[in-house]
Design a protein around this motif. Structure first.
Motif, PDB file in Angstrom:
ATOM      1  N   GLN A   4      40.123  70.184  40.513  1.00 41.16           N
ATOM      2  CA  GLN A   4      41.466  70.215  41.239  1.00 41.16           C
ATOM      3  C   GLN A   4      42.224  70.809  39.422  1.00 41.16           C
ATOM      4  OE1 GLN A   4      42.627  67.192  43.353  1.00 41.16           O
ATOM      5  NE2 GLN A   4      44.686  67.199  42.640  1.00 41.16           N
ATOM      6  N   VAL A   5      43.766  70.672  39.977  1.00 41.07           N
ATOM      7  CA  VAL A   5      44.800  70.610  38.835  1.00 41.07           C
ATOM      8  C   VAL A   5      44.839  70.090  38.833  1.00 41.07           C
ATOM      9  CG1 VAL A   5      45.896  72.232  37.967  1.00 41.07           C
ATOM     10  CG2 VAL A   5      44.331  73.275  38.816  1.00 41.07           C
ATOM     11  N   SER A   6      45.289  69.137  37.126  1.00 44.15           N
ATOM     12  CA  SER A   6      46.018  67.822  37.260  1.00 44.15           C
ATOM     13  C   SER A   6      46.149  68.695  35.498  1.00 44.15           C
ATOM     14  CB  SER A   6      44.961  66.761  36.982  1.00 44.15           C
ATOM     15  OG  SER A   6      45.634  65.425  36.209  1.00 44.15           O
ATOM     16  N   LEU A   7      47.501  68.410  35.943  1.00 43.50           N
ATOM     17  CA  LEU A   7      48.478  68.458  35.071  1.00 43.50           C
ATOM     18  C   LEU A   7      48.993  67.593  33.799  1.00 43.50           C
ATOM     19  CD1 LEU A   7      50.851  72.221  36.010  1.00 43.50           C
ATOM     20  CD2 LEU A   7      48.461  71.822  34.771  1.00 43.50           C
ATOM     21  N   VAL A   8      48.697  67.352  33.252  1.00 45.11           N
ATOM     22  CA  VAL A   8      49.965  66.529  31.594  1.00 45.11           C
ATOM     23  C   VAL A   8      50.705  66.870  30.448  1.00 45.11           C
ATOM     24  CG1 VAL A   8      49.239  63.921  30.163  1.00 45.11           C
ATOM     25  CG2 VAL A   8      47.715  64.424  32.207  1.00 45.11           C
ATOM     26  N   ASP A   9      52.199  67.098  30.822  1.00 47.91           N
ATOM     27  CA  ASP A   9      52.506  66.933  30.038  1.00 47.91           C
ATOM     28  C   ASP A   9      53.374  66.063  28.643  1.00 47.91           C
ATOM     29  OD1 ASP A   9      54.868  67.826  32.654  1.00 47.91           O
ATOM     30  OD2 ASP A   9      54.592  66.314  32.159  1.00 47.91           O
ATOM     31  N   SER A  10      53.447  67.014  27.815  1.00 51.99           N
ATOM     32  CA  SER A  10      54.028  65.400  26.660  1.00 51.99           C
ATOM     33  C   SER A  10      54.227  66.416  25.630  1.00 51.99           C
ATOM     34  CB  SER A  10      52.694  64.895  25.812  1.00 51.99           C
ATOM     35  OG  SER A  10      51.920  65.822  25.270  1.00 51.99           O
ATOM     36  N   GLY A  11      54.525  65.678  24.292  1.00 48.54           N
ATOM     37  CA  GLY A  11      55.573  66.151  22.885  1.00 48.54           C
ATOM     38  C   GLY A  11      57.290  65.912  23.099  1.00 48.54           C
ATOM     39  N   GLY A  12      57.508  65.601  24.204  1.00 49.29           N
ATOM     40  CA  GLY A  12      59.150  65.304  23.998  1.00 49.29           C
ATOM     41  C   GLY A  12      59.396  64.160  23.498  1.00 49.29           C
ATOM     42  N   GLY A  13      61.302  64.005  23.057  1.00 44.07           N
ATOM     43  CA  GLY A  13      60.906  63.460  22.109  1.00 44.07           C
ATOM     44  C   GLY A  13      62.863  62.849  21.728  1.00 44.07           C
ATOM     45  N   LEU A  14      62.999  62.578  20.905  1.00 47.99           N
ATOM     46  CA  LEU A  14      64.895  63.100  20.571  1.00 47.99           C
ATOM     47  C   LEU A  14      64.859  63.276  19.307  1.00 47.99           C
ATOM     48  CD1 LEU A  14      67.651  61.775  20.975  1.00 47.99           C
ATOM     49  CD2 LEU A  14      66.973  60.265  18.943  1.00 47.99           C
ATOM     50  N   VAL A  15      65.555  64.852  19.338  1.00 49.25           N
ATOM     51  CA  VAL A  15      65.867  65.685  18.085  1.00 49.25           C
ATOM     52  C   VAL A  15      67.452  66.181  18.059  1.00 49.25           C
ATOM     53  CG1 VAL A  15      65.502  67.798  19.383  1.00 49.25           C
ATOM     54  CG2 VAL A  15      65.086  68.067  17.185  1.00 49.25           C
ATOM     55  N   GLN A  16      67.920  65.998  16.409  1.00 48.61           N
ATOM     56  CA  GLN A  16      69.583  66.327  16.579  1.00 48.61           C
ATOM     57  C   GLN A  16      69.925  67.887  16.706  1.00 48.61           C
ATOM     58  OE1 GLN A  16      70.106  65.693  12.240  1.00 48.61           O
ATOM     59  NE2 GLN A  16      70.768  63.284  12.869  1.00 48.61           N
ATOM     60  N   VAL A  28      64.660  66.909  31.111  1.00 44.24           N
ATOM     61  CA  VAL A  28      63.552  66.575  31.664  1.00 44.24           C
ATOM     62  C   VAL A  28      62.392  67.946  31.817  1.00 44.24           C
ATOM     63  CG1 VAL A  28      61.295  65.561  33.234  1.00 44.24           C
ATOM     64  CG2 VAL A  28      63.689  64.274  32.298  1.00 44.24           C
ATOM     65  N   TYR A  29      61.631  68.465  30.882  1.00 43.98           N
ATOM     66  CA  TYR A  29      60.425  69.276  30.761  1.00 43.98           C
ATOM     67  C   TYR A  29      59.262  69.219  31.971  1.00 43.98           C
ATOM     68  CZ  TYR A  29      63.710  71.632  27.438  1.00 43.98           C
ATOM     69  OH  TYR A  29      65.237  72.083  27.200  1.00 43.98           O
ATOM     70  N   TYR A  30      58.877  70.216  32.997  1.00 41.68           N
ATOM     71  CA  TYR A  30      57.979  69.815  33.911  1.00 41.68           C
ATOM     72  C   TYR A  30      57.058  71.369  33.061  1.00 41.68           C
ATOM     73  CZ  TYR A  30      60.687  66.254  36.452  1.00 41.68           C
ATOM     74  OH  TYR A  30      61.618  65.161  36.579  1.00 41.68           O
ATOM     75  N   CYS A  31      55.769  71.526  33.141  1.00 37.78           N
ATOM     76  CA  CYS A  31      55.160  72.112  33.180  1.00 37.78           C
ATOM     77  C   CYS A  31      54.317  72.203  34.922  1.00 37.78           C
ATOM     78  CB  CYS A  31      54.077  72.152  32.644  1.00 37.78           C
ATOM     79  SG  CYS A  31      52.890  71.000  32.692  1.00 37.78           S
ATOM     80  N   ALA A  32      54.411  73.504  35.434  1.00 35.69           N
ATOM     81  CA  ALA A  32      53.698  74.546  36.035  1.00 35.69           C
ATOM     82  C   ALA A  32      52.206  74.955  36.048  1.00 35.69           C
ATOM     83  CB  ALA A  32      54.850  74.343  37.508  1.00 35.69           C
ATOM     84  N   ALA A  33      51.666  74.788  37.683  1.00 33.53           N
ATOM     85  CA  ALA A  33      50.571  76.264  37.713  1.00 33.53           C
ATOM     86  C   ALA A  33      50.518  76.561  38.701  1.00 33.53           C
ATOM     87  CB  ALA A  33      49.487  75.334  36.769  1.00 33.53           C
ATOM     88  N   ARG A  34      50.455  78.463  39.111  1.00 35.73           N
ATOM     89  CA  ARG A  34      49.932  78.850  40.503  1.00 35.73           C
ATOM     90  C   ARG A  34      48.723  79.011  40.026  1.00 35.73           C
ATOM     91  NH1 ARG A  34      52.725  84.180  40.437  1.00 35.73           N
ATOM     92  NH2 ARG A  34      53.049  83.309  42.672  1.00 35.73           N
ATOM     93  N   TRP A  35      48.285  79.098  41.593  1.00 34.23           N
ATOM     94  CA  TRP A  35      47.663  79.646  42.109  1.00 34.23           C
ATOM     95  C   TRP A  35      46.872  81.697  41.838  1.00 34.23           C
ATOM     96  CZ3 TRP A  35      47.487  77.272  47.346  1.00 34.23           C
ATOM     97  CH2 TRP A  35      47.401  76.251  47.749  1.00 34.23           C
ATOM     98  N   LEU A  74      56.978  78.877  44.162  1.00 35.19           N
ATOM     99  CA  LEU A  74      55.605  79.788  44.083  1.00 35.19           C
ATOM    100  C   LEU A  74      54.602  78.688  43.320  1.00 35.19           C
ATOM    101  CD1 LEU A  74      56.776  83.430  44.353  1.00 35.19           C
ATOM    102  CD2 LEU A  74      56.290  82.023  45.997  1.00 35.19           C
ATOM    103  N   TYR A  75      54.918  77.752  42.479  1.00 36.11           N
ATOM    104  CA  TYR A  75      53.806  77.054  41.561  1.00 36.11           C
ATOM    105  C   TYR A  75      53.146  75.435  42.836  1.00 36.11           C
ATOM    106  CZ  TYR A  75      55.059  79.379  38.006  1.00 36.11           C
ATOM    107  OH  TYR A  75      55.571  80.062  37.324  1.00 36.11           O
ATOM    108  N   ASN A  76      51.886  75.707  42.535  1.00 40.28           N
ATOM    109  CA  ASN A  76      51.308  74.338  43.800  1.00 40.28           C
ATOM    110  C   ASN A  76      51.033  73.055  42.733  1.00 40.28           C
ATOM    111  OD1 ASN A  76      49.686  77.494  43.181  1.00 40.28           O
ATOM    112  ND2 ASN A  76      50.616  76.793  45.590  1.00 40.28           N
ATOM    113  N   HIS A  77      51.112  73.117  41.317  1.00 37.98           N
ATOM    114  CA  HIS A  77      50.280  72.178  40.646  1.00 37.98           C
ATOM    115  C   HIS A  77      51.748  71.519  39.590  1.00 37.98           C
ATOM    116  CE1 HIS A  77      46.816  71.914  42.380  1.00 37.98           C
ATOM    117  NE2 HIS A  77      47.405  73.230  42.394  1.00 37.98           N
ATOM    118  N   TRP A  78      52.249  70.331  39.766  1.00 40.33           N
ATOM    119  CA  TRP A  78      53.050  70.304  38.333  1.00 40.33           C
ATOM    120  C   TRP A  78      52.884  69.264  37.895  1.00 40.33           C
ATOM    121  CZ3 TRP A  78      57.568  72.698  37.809  1.00 40.33           C
ATOM    122  CH2 TRP A  78      58.323  73.640  39.321  1.00 40.33           C
ATOM    123  N   GLY A  79      53.283  69.129  36.739  1.00 44.25           N
ATOM    124  CA  GLY A  79      52.785  67.664  35.596  1.00 44.25           C
ATOM    125  C   GLY A  79      54.387  66.663  36.115  1.00 44.25           C
ATOM    126  N   GLN A  80      54.265  65.408  35.218  1.00 43.91           N
ATOM    127  CA  GLN A  80      54.833  63.876  35.184  1.00 43.91           C
ATOM    128  C   GLN A  80      56.092  64.303  34.832  1.00 43.91           C
ATOM    129  OE1 GLN A  80      52.623  64.748  32.710  1.00 43.91           O
ATOM    130  NE2 GLN A  80      53.398  62.538  31.194  1.00 43.91           N
TER     131      GLN A  80
END
Length: 124
Positions: A1-13, A93-100, A110-116
C-alpha cells in the motif's frame, strides 16, 4: 500500500532555499504520477508541481516556475521539491500526492494518496 511521508519543511528567510522530500514507505507506487500541493491558512489547497513516473513530464504552477524544481528517484521511492528564491507568499503546509496513473495532473481530486504535510515558513 502506498504510504507517503513528506519532510524537509522549516523556517527560512526570504531568498533562501529548502528541499522537500516525499518517501513512499510502502514502496508500492510503481508507475504512479506524483505531485506537490500547498495550503496556506484560510486558503484552498493549491497545485505546485507534478511529475510523471518516468520524469519525462513535469508541470508547474506559474507562481513557482523558475524557482522550484520537482524531481524523483524511483529506486529510492522518493520525490523531491527543490525550492529556491523563496518568498513570504510561499508560506504554507506542503503536501505530496500520488495517483494511479503515470501522467501528471494539476487536479487534486485525481490524486489517490497524500502525505501528512510539512510546514514551510518564509520570513520577510
Amino acid at each position: 500500500q502506498v504510504s507517503l511521508v513528506d519532510s524537509g519543511g522549516g523556517l527560512v528567510q526570504a531568498g533562501g532555499s529548502l528541499r522537500l522530500s516525499c518517501v513512499d514507505s510502502g514502496r508500492t507506487s510503481s508507475g504512479y504520477g506524483m505531485a506537490w500541493f500547498r495550503q496556506a491558512p484560510g486558503k484552498e489547497r493549491m497545485f505546485v508541481a507534478a511529475i510523471s513516473w518516468s520524469s519525462d513530464m513535469t508541470l508547474y504552477a506559474d507562481s513557482v516556475k523558475g524557482r522550484f524544481t520537482i524531481s524523483r528517484d524511483n529506486d529510492k521511492h522518493t520525490m523531491y521539491l527543490q525550492m529556491n528564491s523563496l518568498k513570504p507568499e510561499d508560506t504554507a503546509v506542503y503536501y505530496c500526492a500520488a495517483r494511479w496513473r503515470s501522467e501528471p495532473t494539476t487536479r487534486a481530486l485525481l490524486y489517490n494518496h497524500w502525505g501528512q504535510g510539512t510546514q514551510v515558513t518564509v520570513s520577510s
